[in-house]
Design an enzyme around this catalytic site. Sequence first.
Site, PDB file in Angstrom:
ATOM      1  N   THR A  22      -2.448   0.959  -5.308  1.00 27.71           N
ATOM      2  CA  THR A  22      -1.259   0.325  -5.900  1.00 27.71           C
ATOM      3  C   THR A  22      -0.437   1.261  -6.787  1.00 27.71           C
ATOM      4  OG1 THR A  22      -2.233  -1.858  -5.721  1.00 27.71           O
ATOM      5  CG2 THR A  22      -0.467  -1.622  -7.317  1.00 27.71           C
ATOM      6  N   LYS A  47      11.349   0.630  -3.102  1.00 26.98           N
ATOM      7  CA  LYS A  47      11.631  -0.050  -4.368  1.00 26.98           C
ATOM      8  C   LYS A  47      12.651   0.723  -5.218  1.00 26.98           C
ATOM      9  CE  LYS A  47       7.193  -2.512  -4.786  1.00 26.98           C
ATOM     10  NZ  LYS A  47       6.040  -2.790  -5.686  1.00 26.98           N
ATOM     11  N   PHE A  66       1.350  -9.435 -15.024  1.00 26.22           N
ATOM     12  CA  PHE A  66       2.410  -8.512 -14.606  1.00 26.22           C
ATOM     13  C   PHE A  66       3.522  -9.187 -13.804  1.00 26.22           C
ATOM     14  CE2 PHE A  66      -0.860  -8.314 -11.264  1.00 26.22           C
ATOM     15  CZ  PHE A  66      -0.103  -8.524 -10.121  1.00 26.22           C
ATOM     16  N   TYR A 126       6.678 -12.243  -4.415  1.00 28.36           N
ATOM     17  CA  TYR A 126       5.435 -12.050  -5.176  1.00 28.36           C
ATOM     18  C   TYR A 126       4.790 -13.376  -5.591  1.00 28.36           C
ATOM     19  CZ  TYR A 126       6.174  -7.004  -5.335  1.00 28.36           C
ATOM     20  OH  TYR A 126       6.307  -5.691  -4.989  1.00 28.36           O
ATOM     21  N   ARG A 155      -0.140   0.251   5.041  1.00 29.39           N
ATOM     22  CA  ARG A 155      -0.920   0.105   3.792  1.00 29.39           C
ATOM     23  C   ARG A 155      -1.689   1.393   3.502  1.00 29.39           C
ATOM     24  NH1 ARG A 155      -0.029  -3.927   0.144  1.00 29.39           N
ATOM     25  NH2 ARG A 155      -2.161  -3.693  -0.546  1.00 29.39           N
ATOM     26  N   ARG A 203       2.335   6.865  -2.344  1.00 30.29           N
ATOM     27  CA  ARG A 203       2.207   6.644  -3.791  1.00 30.29           C
ATOM     28  C   ARG A 203       1.466   7.804  -4.457  1.00 30.29           C
ATOM     29  NH1 ARG A 203       0.575   0.251  -3.185  1.00 30.29           N
ATOM     30  NH2 ARG A 203       2.633  -0.661  -3.499  1.00 30.29           N
ATOM     31  N   HIS A 212       6.706  -1.174  -1.160  1.00 29.35           N
ATOM     32  CA  HIS A 212       5.961  -2.398  -0.871  1.00 29.35           C
ATOM     33  C   HIS A 212       5.648  -2.408   0.613  1.00 29.35           C
ATOM     34  CE1 HIS A 212       4.904  -6.681  -0.572  1.00 29.35           C
ATOM     35  NE2 HIS A 212       5.599  -6.666   0.545  1.00 29.35           N
TER      36      HIS A 212
HETATM   37  P1  IDP Z   1       0.267  -3.817  -3.718  1.00 30.18           P
HETATM   38  O1  IDP Z   1       1.749  -3.548  -3.839  1.00 30.18           O
HETATM   39  O2  IDP Z   1      -0.509  -2.527  -3.670  1.00 30.18           O
HETATM   40  O3  IDP Z   1      -0.083  -4.767  -2.615  1.00 30.18           O
HETATM   41  P2  IDP Z   1      -0.368  -6.018  -5.512  1.00 30.18           P
HETATM   42  O4  IDP Z   1      -1.678  -6.133  -6.233  1.00 30.18           O
HETATM   43  O5  IDP Z   1      -0.094  -6.960  -4.389  1.00 30.18           O
HETATM   44  O6  IDP Z   1      -0.193  -4.488  -5.091  1.00 30.18           O
HETATM   45  O7  IDP Z   1       0.768  -6.207  -6.618  1.00 30.18           O
HETATM   46  C1  IDP Z   1       2.111  -6.400  -6.233  1.00 30.18           C
HETATM   47  C2  IDP Z   1       2.994  -5.513  -7.088  1.00 30.18           C
HETATM   48  O8  IDP Z   1       2.922  -5.953  -8.446  1.00 30.18           O
HETATM   49  C3  IDP Z   1       2.553  -4.049  -7.126  1.00 30.18           C
HETATM   50  O9  IDP Z   1       3.066  -3.288  -6.047  1.00 30.18           O
HETATM   51  C4  IDP Z   1       3.130  -3.597  -8.445  1.00 30.18           C
HETATM   52  O10 IDP Z   1       4.530  -3.314  -8.321  1.00 30.18           O
HETATM   53  C5  IDP Z   1       2.961  -4.841  -9.313  1.00 30.18           C
HETATM   54  N1  IDP Z   1       1.681  -4.793 -10.057  1.00 30.18           N
HETATM   55  C6  IDP Z   1       0.434  -5.068  -9.605  1.00 30.18           C
HETATM   56  N2  IDP Z   1      -0.483  -4.947 -10.561  1.00 30.18           N
HETATM   57  C7  IDP Z   1       0.196  -4.578 -11.677  1.00 30.18           C
HETATM   58  C8  IDP Z   1      -0.207  -4.290 -13.017  1.00 30.18           C
HETATM   59  O11 IDP Z   1      -1.386  -4.337 -13.374  1.00 30.18           O
HETATM   60  N3  IDP Z   1       0.782  -3.910 -13.875  1.00 30.18           N
HETATM   61  C9  IDP Z   1       2.106  -3.840 -13.499  1.00 30.18           C
HETATM   62  N4  IDP Z   1       2.520  -4.127 -12.254  1.00 30.18           N
HETATM   63  C10 IDP Z   1       1.591  -4.489 -11.361  1.00 30.18           C
HETATM   64 MG    MG Z   2       0.217  -6.851  -2.354  1.00 27.15          MG
END
Ligand code: IDP
Ligand code: MG
Length: 153
Positions: free
Chosen positions: A92, A10, A58, A50, A86, A103, A116
């Site tokens: 996250t 990213k 978000f 997304y 993963r 991370r 991602h």
């Molecule tokens: P992941 O990337 O660990 O699979 P997801 O829940 O699928 O997480 O969320 C997709 C992306 O959205 C995350 O990687 C992050 O960049 C963003 N994101 C998720 N939750 C939040 C939040 O609570 N605040 C800000 N950004 C968020």
């Molecule tokens: Mg995800």
Amino acid sequence: MAEHTLVIIKPDAIQRHLAGEVIARFETKGLKLVGAKFMQASEDLCRQLYDVHQGKPFFEGVVKFLSSAPVLVMVWEAEGVIEIVRRMMGATFGCDAEPGTIRGDFGCSRGYNLVHGSDSSESAEREIKLFFQPVEIVDYKLIDADWLYGKND
Ligand code: IDP
Ligand code: MG
């Protein structure tokens, strides 16, 4: 058959000069790189990526973040690669992710999170199609494949 997953390095990881560190983790794990593209993704493409998060608080923020600067998009191959990536990425956000994960080791933000990775085979198939034409996925044999994926039985 070996699985494929979509990985995106990213904008924060590119700007922080961490692309090589992230790629090195996947390479030394023995994953096989079969596609790569350096690009600045459009807002529209990030919205599609997304899509499942549409309507969440978000959503607009993450679309803006991902489309704000260049990213390195890759397809990695291995048996079980979706789950492997993963687990290597960690939770996250870096503030929660375990040390030893990408991370967890390279960030502590609650908004930016470096990488991602597709979360299921359905997501991987859909996401890879968003970023790559079939001819852009390269089919080849790693010369050390027998040693990397060897079994004793
Ligand atoms: P992941 O990337 O660990 O699979 P997801 O829940 O699928 O997480 O969320 C997709 C992306 O959205 C995350 O990687 C992050 O960049 C963003 N994101 C998720 N939750 C939040 C939040 O609570 N605040 C800000 N950004 C968020
Ligand atoms: Mg995800």
